[in-house]
Design an enzyme around this catalytic site. Structure first.
Site, PDB file in Angstrom:
ATOM      1  N   LYS A 258       0.840  -1.205   0.000  1.00  0.00           N
ATOM      2  CA  LYS A 258       0.000   0.000   0.000  1.00  0.00           C
ATOM      3  C   LYS A 258       0.873   1.252   0.000  1.00  0.00           C
ATOM      4  O   LYS A 258       0.582   2.217  -0.708  1.00  0.00           O
ATOM      5  CB  LYS A 258      -0.944  -0.017   1.220  1.00  0.00           C
TER       6      LYS A 258
ATOM      7  N   GLN B  73      -4.382  -1.686   9.550  1.00  0.00           N
ATOM      8  CA  GLN B  73      -4.281  -2.996   8.890  1.00  0.00           C
ATOM      9  C   GLN B  73      -4.885  -4.083   9.787  1.00  0.00           C
ATOM     10  O   GLN B  73      -4.515  -4.224  10.942  1.00  0.00           O
ATOM     11  CB  GLN B  73      -2.807  -3.310   8.575  1.00  0.00           C
TER      12      GLN B  73
ATOM     13  N   ASP C 139     -11.045   3.038   4.342  1.00  0.00           N
ATOM     14  CA  ASP C 139     -11.462   1.647   4.129  1.00  0.00           C
ATOM     15  C   ASP C 139     -12.984   1.550   4.000  1.00  0.00           C
ATOM     16  O   ASP C 139     -13.514   0.579   3.489  1.00  0.00           O
ATOM     17  CB  ASP C 139     -11.012   0.775   5.315  1.00  0.00           C
TER      18      ASP C 139
END
Ligand code: NDP
Length: 292
Positions: free
Chosen positions: A54, A98, A121
């Site tokens: 990422k 994460q 997200d």
């Protein structure tokens, strides 16, 4: 019939180029560069790989990334304190925590601490509520589900009025992708581990999305001829012919399905690359919104 292969890798490259151009336009217009904070807790090797990927993707499109790595022994309070600091930092437009989080950290509380304006997200419960409600728009569409819809559209699937079947109802994939299909006017069925006659339900699907986490569970004869098949699953299976001792397969038995489906995503190289592209797009969107 041999299905058209939906090349997620190539489509994600196009998307990243579009994002890079938009970032450049923003910065040339004198606006602050979009910034993404990644928060990694503990030493899960898969999580470390995902976060590295990422950060690299951010660098490629001109998004600044800020890395925060905490030991698995960190306290809940310290994690939430960091999130609050990131919420207040104007250089940061997106916060990515994460998952999975180590045992002992209450993931729900951590995700709830992320400001909805920076939840790139798209997992915030209010955001999912907006996604589910008619006439309301989510601030961010969750990345993997957005990638599934983008792949379907670019492959030419007609979603309006189609029979769509989603296998899986998780918060991060199955449920949001089903909500997106409903927004696209597909007649949507959600299947899960209690579903009776899964093969029969799948056979009615013009669009089939598998998000289960069971290697090659969906067989070729479960698929309606000509259907669009999106395989979200990423599963490791032993393979002694490979140097690393395993290979990745999806939730769909690809070699069987490819003879029946109209179009299908491969694993790897299908949905996976779209997830990171979605994250970059959401970070850019957040930066633009913060400057209005
Ligand atoms: P979860 O384990 O959270 O959810 C799995 C879902 O599958 C559950 O809803 C479960 O039902 C259902 N299920 C399990 N077994 C069966 C069965 N035998 N029959 C029918 N349904 C079943 O997984 P995720 O949603 O997080 O991930 C799914 C897959 O997608 C995984 O392989 C994961 O690695 C992959 N993934 C890929 C991403 C990408 O970028 N390509 C991103 C995220 C995930 P129930 O609710 O009843 O338990």
């Amino acid at each position: 019939m041999t299905a058209k292969i939906i090349n997620g890798k190539a489509i994600a490259v196009e998307l990243r180029q579009e994002i890079a151009r938009e970032v450049e336009q923003l910065v040339s217009a004198g606006k602050p560069r979009p910034g993404l904070a990644t928060v990694l807790i503990g030493e899960n090797p898969a999580s470390q790989t995902y976060v590295r990927a990422k950060r690299k993707a951010c660098a490629q499109v001109g998004i600044e990334s800020f890395s925060y790595e905490l030991p698995a022994t960190v306290s809940q309070e310290k994690v939430e304190e960091l999130i609050r600091r990131l919420n207040d930092d104007p250089k940061i437009h997106g916060i990515l925590v994460q998952l999975p989080l180590p045992a002992g950290i209450d993931g729900e509380r951590v995700l709830r601490a992320v400001s909805i304006e920076k939840d790139v997200d798209g997992f915030h419960p209010i955001n999912i509520g907006r996604l589910a409600q008619k006439g309301r728009e989510p601030l961010f569409v969750p990345c993997t589900p957005a990638g599934c819809i983008e792949l379907l559209k670019r492959a030419g699937a007609k979603l309006d009025g189609a029979n769509a079947v989603v296998i899986g109802r998780s918060n991060i994939v199955g449920m949001p992708v089903a909500l997106l299909l409903v927004r696209e006017n597909a007649t949507t069925t959600i299947c899960h581990s209690h579903t009776r006659d899964l093969p029969g339900t799948c056979r009615k699907a013009d669009v089939l999305i598998a998000a289960i986490g069971r290697p090659e569970m969906i067989r070729g004869d479960w698929i309606k001829p000509g259907a669009y098949v999106i395989d979200v699953g990423i599963n490791r299976i032993e393979d002694s012919t490979r140097k690393r001792g395993y290979r990745l397969v999806g939730d769909v038995a690809f070699d069987e399905a490819v003879d029946v489906a109209g179009a299908i995503t491969p694993v790897p190289g299908g949905v996976g690359p779209m997830t990171i592209a979605g994250l970059l797009r959401n970070t850019l969107r957040s930066a633009k919104r913060s400057q209005v």
